[in-house]
Design an enzyme around this catalytic site. Sequence first.
Site, PDB file in Angstrom:
ATOM      1  N   SER A   1     -10.236  -1.291   7.053  1.00  0.00           N
ATOM      2  CA  SER A   1      -9.482  -0.783   5.352  1.00  0.00           C
ATOM      3  C   SER A   1      -8.161  -1.771   4.630  1.00  0.00           C
ATOM      4  CB  SER A   1      -8.818   0.466   5.922  1.00  0.00           C
ATOM      5  OG  SER A   1      -9.724   1.184   6.242  1.00  0.00           O
TER       6      SER A   1
ATOM      7  N   LYS B   1       1.000  -0.899   0.098  1.00  0.00           N
ATOM      8  CA  LYS B   1       0.402   0.039  -0.280  1.00  0.00           C
ATOM      9  C   LYS B   1       1.167   1.372   0.353  1.00  0.00           C
ATOM     10  CE  LYS B   1      -4.285   2.057   2.894  1.00  0.00           C
ATOM     11  NZ  LYS B   1      -4.266   1.535   3.866  1.00  0.00           N
TER      12      LYS B   1
ATOM     13  N   SER C   1      -9.720   2.077   3.179  1.00  0.00           N
ATOM     14  CA  SER C   1      -8.785   2.273   1.985  1.00  0.00           C
ATOM     15  C   SER C   1      -7.505   1.546   1.435  1.00  0.00           C
ATOM     16  CB  SER C   1      -7.875   3.295   2.792  1.00  0.00           C
ATOM     17  OG  SER C   1      -7.250   2.644   4.183  1.00  0.00           O
TER      18      SER C   1
END
Length: 448
Positions: free
Chosen positions: A188, A90, A164
Site C-alpha cells: 500500500s 494517511k 491503499s
Amino acid sequence: MTDTVDTAVSPGYFRGRDIRSLAADLRSGRTTSVELVEHSLAAITRLDPILNAFTTVDTEGALAAARTADRERAEGRDRGVLHGIPVSVKDLIDIAGQVTTSGSLAHPRRPETDAECVSRLRAAGAVIVGKNVLHEFAYGATGDRSAHGASRNPWDVNRISGGSSGGSAVATAAGMVPVAVGTDTAGSVRVPAALCGVTGFKPAHGDIPTAGVHALAASLDHVGVFAATAGGVADAYAIMSGHTPGRSQAEPRVAWLDPAGFGPCDPAIAITARDAMDAAGIAVEATARLPFPAGEAFSVLSVLQACEAYAERMDDLSGNEQTIDAEVVERLLRGRDTAAWQYVRADRRRDAFRSAIAGLFERFDVVAMPTVPTVATAIGQRAHEIGGQAVEVRSALLSLTCPWNLTGHPALSVPAGTVSGLPVGLQLITTRGAEQSLFDLAERIERR
C-alpha cells in the site's frame, strides 16, 4: 510528470524537491517554514479539488507550527532535516484532536493523542499540514473506494492512484507536500509510489511503531513513507524509526527476481525496470526464481489479511454494511467465513516462504524486480489484461509487493521510467539493518 491534470495547471512547488535541499534553504535563510507551508497550502487549494489527496487540511495548526519552527531556528535551535518541513499523514494515523476516519463513515474517532510516528515527526520539527485520502479501511490496492472519493493519479486523472495509501502518494507526486506518511500491508506504499512516480519505502516489520495507527492486519502492517527522492525517504525513515541506517557495501550483490514467478507482468515494464539498473551501472549477478507456484504469495497473504482484517473491523462492520463500500464489505466477510485451519495453514506457508527468502539473502544482499506488473489502470476498472492473460486488478497490483509483507523485509520502490507515458517503479529489497543499500542504489538510479 506529464501534466494531464489540466494543461493550464502546473504541479505544486514541491514536485521533485528533495527535503535535504529544502532544509539547506531553511538553514541559509533563503526561505522560511511559513513560506514552505504557504506553498503547500496554495498547492492543495489549487490541485486537491482535481486530485482528491486530502481528507482534512489543518491550515491554522500548520501555520502556527511553521512560525514556531522559524522562531526556533532564529534562536539557534535546529531539530534536523525535517525541521519546518510540511508533511501529510494517511488518515488512519491518529493526530490529536483531529478526526481519524480510516477512509470510512463507520465510527470515525477523535483521538486525544498523536500516533507514535506523528509524535516523532513533531519532535523533529516537521509541520503536519493535513491527512490523506485512503482506500476504505486500507483494504484495497486501487485507491478508488473511499468515503472521501477516489484519489486520482497526477499523470492521468482518469486512472487510479494505487492504494491503499493513494492520497499520500498523490500529495507527494503532485508537489503538494515534499514528504507523506502511509501504511503498507500488502503493497500500500509501494504500489501507489510506483503508479504515481515517486519513491516509497516500506521498512522492516515493526521498525516504525504502529501505536496510534489503526490496523488492517497487524502481522502484515508496516508504516512507510513517500518522498521525491531516496534521500528524502531515508531521512524520514530515520526520524520515525529512531534508526540511522548504516553504511552499505560499496557494491552489493544484486539478484534480479523474475517477476513471472509471481504472476503475469507486462514485458515492457520488466524491461524498463531492468534498463534503469543497467543505466545506473548496477551489476546483476544472477536471475533468481523462487520455488513457489505463481500467485501463491498473494493467496497466502489474502487468507492472513482477511482473517486479521475481520478481527480488527468486525465491530465497525456491524450495523454499517450499507455505509461501507460493498467491495470492502465483501473482503471483510471473507475473513469471517475463513476457517481457523485455513489461517493456520496459510501461516505455515508464510514460514516456508520466509525460509526460502532467507536462503536467497544468504547469496545476495539485494534483490530487484518491478514494483507493479502493470501501469495504472482506469478508476473503477477491476478486470485487466497483461500479456494477453486476463487478471483481476487488485491481485495483479499486489503480486510483486505482497511477498515482502509476508517476510517483513525492507522494500523500496523508485521511479524507473515510463511505459505508455505512465510511471513504472523498480522495487529493491534487502534484509533488516541493510536499508542503506536500498537508498544508495535508488540514488544511483535517480542520477542515471
